[in-house]
Design an enzyme around this catalytic site. Structure first.
Site, PDB file in Angstrom:
ATOM      1  N   CYS A  65      20.426  67.038  34.692  1.00 16.42           N
ATOM      2  CA  CYS A  65      19.225  67.675  33.895  1.00 16.42           C
ATOM      3  C   CYS A  65      19.764  67.966  32.606  1.00 16.42           C
ATOM      4  O   CYS A  65      18.873  68.009  31.562  1.00 16.42           O
ATOM      5  CB  CYS A  65      19.230  69.156  34.655  1.00 16.42           C
ATOM      6  SG  CYS A  65      20.589  70.047  34.977  1.00 16.42           S
ATOM      7  N   HIS A  96      16.563  73.911  29.559  1.00 10.86           N
ATOM      8  CA  HIS A  96      17.881  73.357  28.919  1.00 10.86           C
ATOM      9  C   HIS A  96      17.572  72.839  27.417  1.00 10.86           C
ATOM     10  O   HIS A  96      16.763  72.083  27.202  1.00 10.86           O
ATOM     11  CB  HIS A  96      18.630  72.349  29.653  1.00 10.86           C
ATOM     12  CG  HIS A  96      19.183  72.665  30.937  1.00 10.86           C
ATOM     13  ND1 HIS A  96      19.356  73.853  31.370  1.00 10.86           N
ATOM     14  CD2 HIS A  96      19.923  71.754  31.895  1.00 10.86           C
ATOM     15  CE1 HIS A  96      20.018  73.770  32.441  1.00 10.86           C
ATOM     16  NE2 HIS A  96      20.205  72.513  32.867  1.00 10.86           N
TER      17      HIS A  96
HETATM   18  P1  NAP Z   1      21.278  75.778  45.879  1.00  9.21           P
HETATM   19  O1  NAP Z   1      20.136  76.582  45.520  1.00  9.21           O
HETATM   20  O2  NAP Z   1      22.949  76.232  46.085  1.00  9.21           O
HETATM   21  O3  NAP Z   1      20.647  75.024  47.494  1.00  9.21           O
HETATM   22  C1  NAP Z   1      21.838  74.372  48.277  1.00  9.21           C
HETATM   23  C2  NAP Z   1      21.101  73.647  49.375  1.00  9.21           C
HETATM   24  O4  NAP Z   1      21.919  72.864  50.052  1.00  9.21           O
HETATM   25  C3  NAP Z   1      20.616  74.662  50.226  1.00  9.21           C
HETATM   26  O5  NAP Z   1      19.062  74.281  50.955  1.00  9.21           O
HETATM   27  C4  NAP Z   1      21.525  74.763  51.457  1.00  9.21           C
HETATM   28  O6  NAP Z   1      20.984  74.766  52.712  1.00  9.21           O
HETATM   29  C5  NAP Z   1      21.794  73.240  51.253  1.00  9.21           C
HETATM   30  N1  NAP Z   1      23.392  72.802  52.036  1.00  9.21           N
HETATM   31  C6  NAP Z   1      24.324  73.557  51.634  1.00  9.21           C
HETATM   32  N2  NAP Z   1      25.448  73.145  52.702  1.00  9.21           N
HETATM   33  C7  NAP Z   1      24.615  72.333  53.520  1.00  9.21           C
HETATM   34  C8  NAP Z   1      25.158  71.454  54.468  1.00  9.21           C
HETATM   35  N3  NAP Z   1      26.456  71.421  54.949  1.00  9.21           N
HETATM   36  N4  NAP Z   1      24.093  70.732  55.017  1.00  9.21           N
HETATM   37  C9  NAP Z   1      22.889  70.477  54.761  1.00  9.21           C
HETATM   38  N5  NAP Z   1      22.493  71.251  53.899  1.00  9.21           N
HETATM   39  C10 NAP Z   1      23.267  72.040  52.978  1.00  9.21           C
HETATM   40  O7  NAP Z   1      21.547  74.511  45.077  1.00  9.21           O
HETATM   41  P2  NAP Z   1      20.412  73.693  44.009  1.00  9.21           P
HETATM   42  O8  NAP Z   1      20.558  74.147  42.826  1.00  9.21           O
HETATM   43  O9  NAP Z   1      19.169  73.639  44.437  1.00  9.21           O
HETATM   44  O10 NAP Z   1      21.064  72.176  43.860  1.00  9.21           O
HETATM   45  C11 NAP Z   1      21.282  71.272  44.979  1.00  9.21           C
HETATM   46  C12 NAP Z   1      21.755  69.901  44.319  1.00  9.21           C
HETATM   47  O11 NAP Z   1      20.593  69.596  43.236  1.00  9.21           O
HETATM   48  C13 NAP Z   1      23.076  70.162  43.914  1.00  9.21           C
HETATM   49  O12 NAP Z   1      23.733  68.587  44.030  1.00  9.21           O
HETATM   50  C14 NAP Z   1      22.987  70.365  42.330  1.00  9.21           C
HETATM   51  O13 NAP Z   1      24.030  69.763  41.633  1.00  9.21           O
HETATM   52  C15 NAP Z   1      21.452  69.225  42.000  1.00  9.21           C
HETATM   53  N6  NAP Z   1      20.872  69.609  41.063  1.00  9.21           N
HETATM   54  C16 NAP Z   1      20.539  70.908  40.774  1.00  9.21           C
HETATM   55  C17 NAP Z   1      19.698  71.232  39.642  1.00  9.21           C
HETATM   56  C18 NAP Z   1      19.259  72.686  39.045  1.00  9.21           C
HETATM   57  O14 NAP Z   1      18.713  72.647  37.855  1.00  9.21           O
HETATM   58  N7  NAP Z   1      19.484  73.473  39.977  1.00  9.21           N
HETATM   59  C19 NAP Z   1      19.392  70.148  38.735  1.00  9.21           C
HETATM   60  C20 NAP Z   1      19.765  68.897  39.009  1.00  9.21           C
HETATM   61  C21 NAP Z   1      20.639  68.750  40.028  1.00  9.21           C
HETATM   62  P3  NAP Z   1      21.309  76.481  53.325  1.00  9.21           P
HETATM   63  O15 NAP Z   1      20.337  77.444  52.872  1.00  9.21           O
HETATM   64  O16 NAP Z   1      20.923  75.991  54.783  1.00  9.21           O
HETATM   65  O17 NAP Z   1      22.397  76.814  53.095  1.00  9.21           O
END
Ligand code: NAP
Length: 359
Positions: free
Chosen positions: A158, A251
């Site tokens: 991002c 951002h």
């Molecule tokens: P988040 O809110 O912490 O959500 C994490 C997700 O991963 C939840 O659905 C969680 O499920 C799942 N998860 C965790 N452990 C798992 C496992 N062992 N098997 C399957 N699913 C699992 O994170 P987020 O901000 O959405 O980010 C997710 C990804 O996108 C990351 O790789 C991050 O780097 C990337 N990203 C985020 C952004 C942003 O702006 N936030 C931007 C670009 C990229 P449960 O609810 O079941 O624990």
């Protein structure tokens, strides 16, 4: 366009919730399957998300009672239901790599928000307005994986989605050196002010791994498909500092840039105004009509006022002026969970659908 059945892997997370809301009335994509960790499996989507719902829009009615699957244990169940999946999970890098390749090998294309495969050299990392031609490398990736349909395509981090779009139409002037300081919203860490109260009235001068991503990823995006892989560009030189700031979404980047052939200010403004990419030509459903938007006002763009421009898919730019150390400096802004995450991935999926990669 035929409708495609879609799964969201990591549906309970911040990016997963964005996918759920963005796809609610999507003209081409229909969400039929939700998966996350074993903690969520077997619960309804509403139960699994619980108090974590962080979107301004309510949870889509059609998803509330959908039973969650286990992203790893239930791959074959997911594969039976969907044409492709979006993936945004918080797991270790090698686990994510294995998970995404397992879906690809089950002949399910994966459009990913995760960083794990960004530097796999036959995985395209696409900002659809900038390097749509990189999806051609999928042919080589399928040959490596031994798949007919399955593949992994990723979007970039991002942090680079505000300044790389603004620099792209200026590459014809030979962008030689870039310094970018990013001021990144807390939703980029999957947080809100409720879940991260320490960020109120605060600034943290470190985001793990972010500066490396911000300096390296643009070179892949500006790279070329050569043979079976994407070869990174060697220029421009890029240095960054990435700070976490008390902003919910959006951002901002303060950018300094030098050129081999310095353009005039008018030429830069014209290049931004006239720039349109393949998503605009194909009129993809999530494509902003005007991708790059220049504000004349000195106090714009502002995160709170401008992040939602064109559904959060446009990039806002302001304060272009000459600099004493570099040729020019300017400020730009993009919505980190829309253009920078789920929205950018939906646009990439639309490009892949339009080009026949989900057939
Ligand atoms: P988040 O809110 O912490 O959500 C994490 C997700 O991963 C939840 O659905 C969680 O499920 C799942 N998860 C965790 N452990 C798992 C496992 N062992 N098997 C399957 N699913 C699992 O994170 P987020 O901000 O959405 O980010 C997710 C990804 O996108 C990351 O790789 C991050 O780097 C990337 N990203 C985020 C952004 C942003 O702006 N936030 C931007 C670009 C990229 P449960 O609810 O079941 O624990």
């Amino acid at each position: 366009m035929k409708k495609f059945n879609v799964g969201i892997i990591g549906a309970t997370g911040m990016v997963g919730q964005r996918f759920a809301t963005l796809l609610e009335n999507h003209p081409w994509f229909n969400v039929v399957c939700l998966a996350a960790s074993p903690r969520s499996a077997g619960k309804t989507y509403e139960e699994a998300v619980g108090s974590r719902w962080a979107m301004a829009n309510p949870m889509p009615e059609a998803l509330k009672n959908m039973i969650m699957l286990d992203a790893t244990a239930d791959i074959s169940k997911v594969a039976e239901k969907v044409d492709f999946v979006f993936c945004a999970v918080d797991m270790k890098k090698d686990e994510i790599k294995a998970l995404e390749e397992a879906y690809a090998k089950a002949e399910i294309p994966v459009v990913s928000n995760n960083s794990a495969h960004r530097f796999t050299d036959d995985v395209p990392m696409v900002v659809p307005e900038i390097n749509p031609e990189h999806i051609e490398v999928i042919k080589s990736q399928r040959a490596r994986l031994g798949t007919k349909r399955g593949f992994v395509a990723v979007k970039s981090n991002c942090s680079i989605q505000s300044y790389v779009p603004a620099l792209h139409p200026l590459m014809k002037y030979g962008v030689s050196k870039v310094l970018a300081c990013t001021y990144q919203a807390i939703s980029g860490a999957g947080k809100t002010f409720e879940t991260w109260p320490e960020m109120v009235d605060n600034l943290i001068p470190f985001i793990g791994g972010e500066e490396e991503k911000s300096e390296k990823e643009p070179l892949k995006v500006w790279g070329k498909v050569e043979g079976d892989v994407i070869v990174n560009a060697s220029k421009p030189e890029i240095t960054t500092q990435c700070l976490r700031v008390p902003v919910s979404d959006g951002h901002t980047a303060a950018v300094f840039v030098s050129f081999d052939q310095k353009p005039s200010k008018e030429e830069i403004l014209k290049a931004w105004k006239e720039f349109a990419g393949v998503p605009q030509e194909l009129e993809l459903p999530s494509a902003p009509k005007q991708f790059l938007n220049y504000f004349e006002e000195d106090n714009r763009p502002q995160a709170k006022l401008d992040r939602n421009l064109e559904g959060g898919m446009a990039v806002s730019i302001g304060r272009l002026r000459e600099d004493t150390q570099y040729d020019y400096k300017f400020v730009c802004l993009s919505h980190n969970t829309l253009r920078g995450a789920a929205g950018g991935a939906v646009l990439l999926a639309e490009l892949l659908a339009a080009k026949g990669y989900f057939d």
